[in-house]
Scaffold this motif. Sequence first.
Motif, PDB file in Angstrom:
ATOM      1  N   ASP A  37       5.711  -5.797 -10.332  1.00  0.00           N
ATOM      2  CA  ASP A  37       4.682  -4.705 -10.637  1.00  0.00           C
ATOM      3  C   ASP A  37       4.914  -3.408  -9.704  1.00  0.00           C
ATOM      4  N   ILE A  38       4.938  -2.311 -10.075  1.00  0.00           N
ATOM      5  CA  ILE A  38       5.005  -0.999  -9.468  1.00  0.00           C
ATOM      6  C   ILE A  38       4.007  -0.985  -8.370  1.00  0.00           C
ATOM      7  N   ALA A  39       4.046  -0.428  -7.329  1.00  0.00           N
ATOM      8  CA  ALA A  39       3.027  -0.335  -6.077  1.00  0.00           C
ATOM      9  C   ALA A  39       2.158   0.601  -6.602  1.00  0.00           C
ATOM     10  N   GLU A  40       1.047   0.512  -5.910  1.00  0.00           N
ATOM     11  CA  GLU A  40      -0.064   1.661  -5.998  1.00  0.00           C
ATOM     12  C   GLU A  40       0.262   2.821  -5.083  1.00  0.00           C
ATOM     13  N   ASP A  41      -0.183   3.777  -5.451  1.00  0.00           N
ATOM     14  CA  ASP A  41       0.183   5.190  -4.863  1.00  0.00           C
ATOM     15  C   ASP A  41       0.024   5.101  -3.234  1.00  0.00           C
ATOM     16  N   GLU A 134       4.169  -3.334  -1.616  1.00  0.00           N
ATOM     17  CA  GLU A 134       3.319  -3.617  -0.357  1.00  0.00           C
ATOM     18  C   GLU A 134       3.484  -5.152  -0.067  1.00  0.00           C
ATOM     19  N   ILE A 135       3.758  -5.558   1.144  1.00  0.00           N
ATOM     20  CA  ILE A 135       4.045  -7.040   1.583  1.00  0.00           C
ATOM     21  C   ILE A 135       2.821  -7.313   2.275  1.00  0.00           C
ATOM     22  N   THR A 237       5.231  -1.134   2.413  1.00  0.00           N
ATOM     23  CA  THR A 237       4.065  -1.094   3.162  1.00  0.00           C
ATOM     24  C   THR A 237       3.620  -2.506   3.541  1.00  0.00           C
ATOM     25  N   PHE A 238       3.521  -2.742   5.097  1.00  0.00           N
ATOM     26  CA  PHE A 238       2.998  -4.200   5.423  1.00  0.00           C
ATOM     27  C   PHE A 238       1.642  -3.959   6.011  1.00  0.00           C
ATOM     28  N   LYS A 239       0.852  -5.129   5.220  1.00  0.00           N
ATOM     29  CA  LYS A 239      -0.465  -5.401   5.753  1.00  0.00           C
ATOM     30  C   LYS A 239      -0.562  -6.810   6.137  1.00  0.00           C
ATOM     31  N   ASP A 240      -1.831  -7.193   6.431  1.00  0.00           N
ATOM     32  CA  ASP A 240      -1.905  -8.598   6.993  1.00  0.00           C
ATOM     33  C   ASP A 240      -3.498  -8.754   6.280  1.00  0.00           C
TER      34      ASP A 240
END
Length: 251
Positions: A37-41, A134-135, A237-240
């Motif tokens: 899937d293409i990432a969100e803006d 995003e990861i 983009t890294f999130k947790d």
Amino acid sequence: MKKFVQIFSLWMFFALGACTKEPGFHVEKYKEVKFEDIAEDVRIPSVVWDLLEFKPVVAEKKEESREGGKEEKKEGEAKEGKKEEKKEEGEKGKEGGVAKDVNFAEITVFLVEKNDGIVKDEAVKISLPKGGGEIDLSQYITDAKGSFYVGFDFPEFKDSTAQKVLFMSKTRRRKVDDKVLGSGCNQVLDITTTFMKAMTKEGLKVNTVRERYITVLGGTFFFAAQKPTGISISQVTFKDSKHQNLFCEGP
């Protein structure tokens, strides 16, 4: 007794060798994960777009970005803005004999444990689609204490005439022991030189103790490669989701 010492030393050599991993994210086997899937803006300040397009940064734009953030745009909005710029270029003729187009490219991320039990499946290779993605680190990093390596492969860097790597932090600055970690919310850093050197060696080494790795990685890495035919761009983009309290509020 001497023979026993020799046998014991040999056993210790093999025992330590079995527990020691080669340093770095370059390993033979990975568990492969592919995002389709293409990432969100991603909201990108105009000054970041200028840097990714290898334009000189105007001082006034820096001030506007710091003061109100009104120059911030969504990726889609920024592309619309660039179309107008391209029209002007077309009227003036090709710059340097070649029209500069912006293309979104694929990128791969590697998470490889240094200490046992840090990364689920030990080594993970995450393939992201054109434009990146995003990861969520909570899906790949355990609660164990230790270090792991982060690596990136952006194929567009090959045969490029110029490279740019930027990091926009999305985590709060915080004090851990006697050190202040993190760059702070929405801070943009040009890490090109440090990044390129790190990728030729072991990669970025981060530690999980007191979630240091989140403060270091939390945010967006932007990549740009300049070629005669145009500029290729991607982002990670890294999130947790388990430690959202460490991240900045809002977009």
